[in-house]
Design a protein around this motif. Structure first.
Motif, PDB file in Angstrom:
ATOM      1  N   ASP A 163      10.167  -2.727 -58.763  1.00 30.61           N
ATOM      2  CA  ASP A 163      10.297  -1.829 -59.912  1.00 30.61           C
ATOM      3  C   ASP A 163       8.949  -1.196 -60.238  1.00 30.61           C
ATOM      4  OD1 ASP A 163      12.977  -2.321 -60.327  1.00 30.61           O
ATOM      5  OD2 ASP A 163      12.654  -3.874 -61.838  1.00 30.61           O
ATOM      6  N   LEU A 164       8.987  -0.049 -60.913  1.00 29.28           N
ATOM      7  CA  LEU A 164       7.757   0.473 -61.503  1.00 29.28           C
ATOM      8  C   LEU A 164       7.242  -0.581 -62.472  1.00 29.28           C
ATOM      9  CD1 LEU A 164       5.822   2.884 -61.711  1.00 29.28           C
ATOM     10  CD2 LEU A 164       7.220   3.719 -63.607  1.00 29.28           C
ATOM     11  N   CYS A 165       6.010  -1.040 -62.255  1.00 33.38           N
ATOM     12  CA  CYS A 165       5.519  -2.235 -62.942  1.00 33.38           C
ATOM     13  C   CYS A 165       4.949  -1.854 -64.315  1.00 33.38           C
ATOM     14  CB  CYS A 165       4.452  -2.923 -62.092  1.00 33.38           C
ATOM     15  SG  CYS A 165       4.294  -4.698 -62.403  1.00 33.38           S
ATOM     16  N   LEU A 166       5.799  -1.956 -65.327  1.00 35.92           N
ATOM     17  CA  LEU A 166       5.402  -1.677 -66.706  1.00 35.92           C
ATOM     18  C   LEU A 166       5.547  -2.906 -67.582  1.00 35.92           C
ATOM     19  CD1 LEU A 166       7.118   1.825 -67.096  1.00 35.92           C
ATOM     20  CD2 LEU A 166       4.699   1.358 -66.656  1.00 35.92           C
ATOM     21  N   SER A 167       5.768  -4.056 -66.949  1.00 34.00           N
ATOM     22  CA  SER A 167       5.922  -5.299 -67.690  1.00 34.00           C
ATOM     23  C   SER A 167       4.591  -5.731 -68.313  1.00 34.00           C
ATOM     24  CB  SER A 167       6.422  -6.398 -66.755  1.00 34.00           C
ATOM     25  OG  SER A 167       6.314  -7.667 -67.357  1.00 34.00           O
ATOM     26  N   LYS A 168       4.681  -6.371 -69.463  1.00 32.82           N
ATOM     27  CA  LYS A 168       3.486  -6.939 -70.092  1.00 32.82           C
ATOM     28  C   LYS A 168       3.450  -8.459 -69.950  1.00 32.82           C
ATOM     29  CE  LYS A 168       2.882  -3.151 -73.368  1.00 32.82           C
ATOM     30  NZ  LYS A 168       2.718  -2.774 -74.793  1.00 32.82           N
ATOM     31  N   ALA A 169       4.156  -8.956 -68.934  1.00 28.22           N
ATOM     32  CA  ALA A 169       4.087 -10.382 -68.637  1.00 28.22           C
ATOM     33  C   ALA A 169       2.648 -10.771 -68.322  1.00 28.22           C
ATOM     34  CB  ALA A 169       4.994 -10.721 -67.454  1.00 28.22           C
ATOM     35  N   ILE A 170       2.238 -11.953 -68.764  1.00 28.37           N
ATOM     36  CA  ILE A 170       0.860 -12.416 -68.620  1.00 28.37           C
ATOM     37  C   ILE A 170       0.812 -13.560 -67.617  1.00 28.37           C
ATOM     38  CG2 ILE A 170      -1.089 -13.475 -69.831  1.00 28.37           C
ATOM     39  CD1 ILE A 170      -0.191 -11.973 -72.325  1.00 28.37           C
ATOM     40  N   SER A 171      -0.209 -13.556 -66.787  1.00 32.74           N
ATOM     41  CA  SER A 171      -0.363 -14.579 -65.764  1.00 32.74           C
ATOM     42  C   SER A 171      -0.573 -15.951 -66.392  1.00 32.74           C
ATOM     43  CB  SER A 171      -1.550 -14.243 -64.860  1.00 32.74           C
ATOM     44  OG  SER A 171      -1.851 -15.324 -64.002  1.00 32.74           O
ATOM     45  N   SER A 172       0.155 -16.935 -65.884  1.00 32.71           N
ATOM     46  CA  SER A 172      -0.055 -18.323 -66.310  1.00 32.71           C
ATOM     47  C   SER A 172      -1.069 -19.025 -65.419  1.00 32.71           C
ATOM     48  CB  SER A 172       1.283 -19.083 -66.268  1.00 32.71           C
ATOM     49  OG  SER A 172       1.841 -19.057 -64.961  1.00 32.71           O
ATOM     50  N   ARG A 173      -1.640 -18.292 -64.461  1.00 31.81           N
ATOM     51  CA  ARG A 173      -2.617 -18.865 -63.529  1.00 31.81           C
ATOM     52  C   ARG A 173      -4.030 -18.376 -63.799  1.00 31.81           C
ATOM     53  NH1 ARG A 173       2.032 -17.973 -61.881  1.00 31.81           N
ATOM     54  NH2 ARG A 173       1.604 -15.747 -62.109  1.00 31.81           N
ATOM     55  N   SER A 174      -4.178 -17.322 -64.639  1.00 28.74           N
ATOM     56  CA  SER A 174      -5.492 -16.737 -64.881  1.00 28.74           C
ATOM     57  C   SER A 174      -5.688 -16.511 -66.372  1.00 28.74           C
ATOM     58  CB  SER A 174      -5.633 -15.401 -64.132  1.00 28.74           C
ATOM     59  OG  SER A 174      -6.814 -14.743 -64.487  1.00 28.74           O
ATOM     60  N   GLY A 175      -6.906 -16.737 -66.824  1.00 28.52           N
ATOM     61  CA  GLY A 175      -7.210 -16.513 -68.231  1.00 28.52           C
ATOM     62  C   GLY A 175      -7.713 -15.125 -68.529  1.00 28.52           C
ATOM     63  N   GLY A 176      -7.695 -14.236 -67.498  1.00 33.18           N
ATOM     64  CA  GLY A 176      -8.206 -12.884 -67.708  1.00 33.18           C
ATOM     65  C   GLY A 176      -9.701 -12.823 -67.497  1.00 33.18           C
ATOM     66  N   ASP A 177     -10.254 -11.640 -67.720  1.00 34.11           N
ATOM     67  CA  ASP A 177     -11.688 -11.414 -67.478  1.00 34.11           C
ATOM     68  C   ASP A 177     -12.475 -11.223 -68.759  1.00 34.11           C
ATOM     69  OD1 ASP A 177     -10.783  -8.992 -68.306  1.00 34.11           O
ATOM     70  OD2 ASP A 177     -11.278  -7.910 -66.458  1.00 34.11           O
ATOM     71  N   GLY A 178     -11.888 -11.538 -69.890  1.00 29.51           N
ATOM     72  CA  GLY A 178     -12.569 -11.374 -71.156  1.00 29.51           C
ATOM     73  C   GLY A 178     -12.342 -10.032 -71.800  1.00 29.51           C
ATOM     74  N   ASP A 179     -11.744  -9.088 -71.065  1.00 31.33           N
ATOM     75  CA  ASP A 179     -11.484  -7.756 -71.610  1.00 31.33           C
ATOM     76  C   ASP A 179     -10.051  -7.610 -72.112  1.00 31.33           C
ATOM     77  OD1 ASP A 179     -14.052  -6.899 -71.061  1.00 31.33           O
ATOM     78  OD2 ASP A 179     -13.531  -6.281 -69.024  1.00 31.33           O
ATOM     79  N   GLY A 180      -9.289  -8.681 -72.058  1.00 34.72           N
ATOM     80  CA  GLY A 180      -7.903  -8.595 -72.503  1.00 34.72           C
ATOM     81  C   GLY A 180      -7.028  -9.538 -71.704  1.00 34.72           C
ATOM     82  N   PRO A 181      -5.725  -9.531 -71.990  1.00 36.04           N
ATOM     83  CA  PRO A 181      -4.807 -10.434 -71.298  1.00 36.04           C
ATOM     84  C   PRO A 181      -4.773 -10.177 -69.795  1.00 36.04           C
ATOM     85  CG  PRO A 181      -3.775  -9.432 -73.229  1.00 36.04           C
ATOM     86  CD  PRO A 181      -5.050  -8.705 -72.992  1.00 36.04           C
ATOM     87  N   ALA A 182      -4.427 -11.212 -69.041  1.00 40.31           N
ATOM     88  CA  ALA A 182      -4.308 -11.105 -67.591  1.00 40.31           C
ATOM     89  C   ALA A 182      -2.880 -10.682 -67.258  1.00 40.31           C
ATOM     90  CB  ALA A 182      -4.656 -12.437 -66.930  1.00 40.31           C
ATOM     91  N   TYR A 183      -2.621  -9.390 -67.342  1.00 37.74           N
ATOM     92  CA  TYR A 183      -1.278  -8.880 -67.099  1.00 37.74           C
ATOM     93  C   TYR A 183      -0.890  -9.037 -65.626  1.00 37.74           C
ATOM     94  CZ  TYR A 183      -1.498  -6.685 -71.713  1.00 37.74           C
ATOM     95  OH  TYR A 183      -1.599  -6.447 -73.062  1.00 37.74           O
ATOM     96  N   MET A 184       0.409  -9.202 -65.384  1.00 42.45           N
ATOM     97  CA  MET A 184       0.923  -9.288 -64.020  1.00 42.45           C
ATOM     98  C   MET A 184       1.112  -7.913 -63.394  1.00 42.45           C
ATOM     99  SD  MET A 184       1.100 -12.426 -63.116  1.00 42.45           S
ATOM    100  CE  MET A 184       2.235 -12.464 -61.724  1.00 42.45           C
ATOM    101  N   CYS A 185       1.107  -6.867 -64.193  1.00 39.31           N
ATOM    102  CA  CYS A 185       1.125  -5.499 -63.686  1.00 39.31           C
ATOM    103  C   CYS A 185      -0.281  -4.914 -63.768  1.00 39.31           C
ATOM    104  CB  CYS A 185       2.100  -4.630 -64.484  1.00 39.31           C
ATOM    105  SG  CYS A 185       3.846  -5.049 -64.250  1.00 39.31           S
ATOM    106  N   SER A 186      -0.560  -3.950 -62.909  1.00 39.69           N
ATOM    107  CA  SER A 186      -1.876  -3.304 -62.911  1.00 39.69           C
ATOM    108  C   SER A 186      -1.846  -2.104 -63.847  1.00 39.69           C
ATOM    109  CB  SER A 186      -2.241  -2.841 -61.493  1.00 39.69           C
ATOM    110  OG  SER A 186      -2.450  -3.946 -60.652  1.00 39.69           O
ATOM    111  N   PHE A 187      -2.518  -2.261 -64.981  1.00 45.38           N
ATOM    112  CA  PHE A 187      -2.641  -1.153 -65.918  1.00 45.38           C
ATOM    113  C   PHE A 187      -4.028  -0.528 -65.776  1.00 45.38           C
ATOM    114  CE2 PHE A 187       0.660  -3.691 -68.104  1.00 45.38           C
ATOM    115  CZ  PHE A 187       1.637  -2.701 -68.220  1.00 45.38           C
ATOM    116  N   PRO A 188      -4.141   0.784 -65.977  1.00 41.70           N
ATOM    117  CA  PRO A 188      -5.463   1.428 -65.874  1.00 41.70           C
ATOM    118  C   PRO A 188      -6.368   0.966 -66.990  1.00 41.70           C
ATOM    119  CG  PRO A 188      -3.843   2.957 -66.769  1.00 41.70           C
ATOM    120  CD  PRO A 188      -3.082   1.725 -66.357  1.00 41.70           C
ATOM    121  N   PRO A 189      -7.672   1.150 -66.816  1.00 38.87           N
ATOM    122  CA  PRO A 189      -8.594   0.824 -67.912  1.00 38.87           C
ATOM    123  C   PRO A 189      -8.223   1.619 -69.166  1.00 38.87           C
ATOM    124  CG  PRO A 189      -9.780   1.313 -65.883  1.00 38.87           C
ATOM    125  CD  PRO A 189      -8.354   1.679 -65.642  1.00 38.87           C
ATOM    126  N   LEU A 190      -8.757   1.173 -70.287  1.00 41.17           N
ATOM    127  CA  LEU A 190      -8.466   1.828 -71.556  1.00 41.17           C
ATOM    128  C   LEU A 190      -8.675   3.329 -71.425  1.00 41.17           C
ATOM    129  CD1 LEU A 190      -7.734   1.378 -74.545  1.00 41.17           C
ATOM    130  CD2 LEU A 190     -10.194   1.251 -75.010  1.00 41.17           C
TER     131      LEU A 190
END
Length: 445
Positions: free
Chosen positions: A54-81
């Motif tokens: 699917d076109l990946c627009l989900s905001k599901a968050i990874s349960s394996r990663s805590g992110g990089d400090g800039d926000g949640p570790a989304y499972m979809c690739s969103f562009p920078p702010l």
């Protein structure tokens, strides 16, 4: 600045001409109607391994990663702010919709201080807008391959990746202009078409979708082929090159098999993909009679999927697949009695994708035609052709399309005739038993 870009473009052109060897391996795309919840983009793409993303627009968050400090570790690739899109707010088209979104991404890096190589690789199936900002009627989709490399010196560099091979000639002039930074800078976007036509990406350089060997991953009710917040080994390359490797001057030879992968598996039920690459027969006279062979080549999902066919004698023939690329082969010794013959081939992608359905196709069985000689003499205005058929026991008529019939009583047939004054660039020879071959014409004085 203009000169620098021009010289870099020269390097890119050399790469495409000298080293490009990818193959398209996407199979199908959502035919519509296209919904506002997806920005009027295609909801899904399917690859030749049967996976539908699917076109990946989900905001599901990874349960394996805590992110990089800039926000949640989304499972979809969103562009920078970016201006006009706030990932923390509901995604609504066009008022709050990303300028770039993805059905699939695969990113890898090589950084080697000793050699001075810093490489960034990206493969993506991307949704974007012609004017960059979300707008009705400006939707485009494309398959992207991107290679960017900081290099320590001029020379010839070869980059092997999951979807092909690229060769870059970094001249001294390019190196001096860039000081090595992004001296290799290639982005190849293929498939951009008219608004709401998303079929072009099917013919890009991407596919099947790479996927983590540790996946799939489930977050809530959604399943993903990888986690873009992790770097992991992958599988799925059509060439069994599940890595990025760079070779260059003075023995540079570096590689990585770690990728960050994103892609949301769809709940859409699709048939098992099948592409018949070749179904040919050959036969000759042996000591005990006719020796026949039927060869069938098919692209379909790799095991645990299965593929088999019923030959012209009604025998069931299992097919084999060697290395997980989805290229299958089967052979039988039946002598076809009616030509062109007809086979019945079935591929089944269960249990790898439980929602998939088996597919049966009925390809024609034809002889294998090979053009051995295709020459045109400018001085005489004559073309000379020589072609063979794999049917040695009852050689069929061979015809050069638009030129004439080849002659000869055996499996090898020839034709010499005048077609002055303009030589053809290509010639096609067809067989009465269904086979065909096309070759470039060699131009002689």
């Amino acid at each position: 600045m203009h000169n620098k870009l021009s010289k870099t473009a020269i390097a890119i052109s050399l790469a495409i001409a000298a080293g490009h060897s990818a193959q398209a391996a996407l199979y199908a795309v959502d035919p519509g109607p296209y919904l506002e919840e997806n920005g009027k983009f295609a909801a899904w793409y399917q690859d030749t391994h049967g996976r539908v993303l699917d076109l990946c627009l989900s905001k599901a968050i990874s349960s394996r990663s805590g992110g990089d400090g800039d926000g949640p570790a989304y499972m979809c690739s969103f562009p920078p702010l970016e201006e006009g899109f706030d990932v923390d707010q509901p995604i609504v088209f066009p008022s709050n919709f990303p300028g770039e979104s993805f059905w699939f991404t695969a990113d890898a890096e090589i950084a080697d201080a000793a050699s001075g190589i810093e490489l960034r690789y990206g493969a993506a199936l991307e949704a974007a807008f012609a004017v960059e900002e979300p707008a009705e009627g400006d939707q485009v989709a494309f398959a992207r391959i991107r290679v960017r490399v900081d290099v320590p010196q001029p020379g010839l560099y070869t980059v092997t990746h999951p979807y092909g091979v690229e060769v870059f000639d970094v001249t001294q002039e390019i190196f001096d202009d860039t000081e090595g930074d992004r001296a290799i800078n290639m982005t190849r976007d293929l498939g951009i078409g008219a608004p709401y036509d998303y079929t072009g990406a099917l013919n890009g350089d991407l596919g099947p979708f790479l996927r983590s060997v540790n996946g799939p991953y489930t977050e809530g009710s959604e399943t993903f082929i990888g986690d873009p917040n992790l770097e992991e080994p992958v599988t799925g390359s059509p060439f069994d090159t599940n890595y990025v490797r760079i070779e260059g001057p003075n023995g540079i030879d570096l590689r990585t098999n770690l990728f960050a992968i994103s892609g949301k598996l769809s709940s859409v039920v699709r048939e098992t993909p099948v592409i018949v690459q070749r179904a040919t027969y050959s036969r000759s006279s042996g000591g005990s009679g006719v020796v026949a062979q039927q060869d069938v080549f098919v692209q379909a999902p790799p095991p645990p999927a299965t593929a088999s066919y019923v030959d012209t004698a009604g025998l069931g023939i299992p097919m084999s697949e060697a290395n997980g690329t989805g290229n299958w082969y089967g052979q039988s010794a039946s002598n076809p009695t009616t030509l062109p013959g007809q086979l019945s081939l079935t591929a089944n992608n269960q249990p790898a994708i439980p929602t998939s359905t088996p597919t049966t196709v009925t390809p024609a069985l034809v002889d294998l035609v090979q053009i051995r000689r295709a020459e045109y003499s400018l001085s005489s205005g004559q073309i000379t052709l020589e072609a063979t058929t794999s049917d040695q026991t009852a050689p069929p008529t061979l015809t050069a399309v638009g030129i004439g019939t080849l002659s000869g009583s055996g499996a090898t047939k020839t034709l010499t005739t005048g077609i002055s004054p303009i030589p053809p660039a290509f010639v096609q020879v067809t067989s009465a038993n269904g086979g065909s071959d096309t070759e470039e014409v060699v131009i002689l004085p």
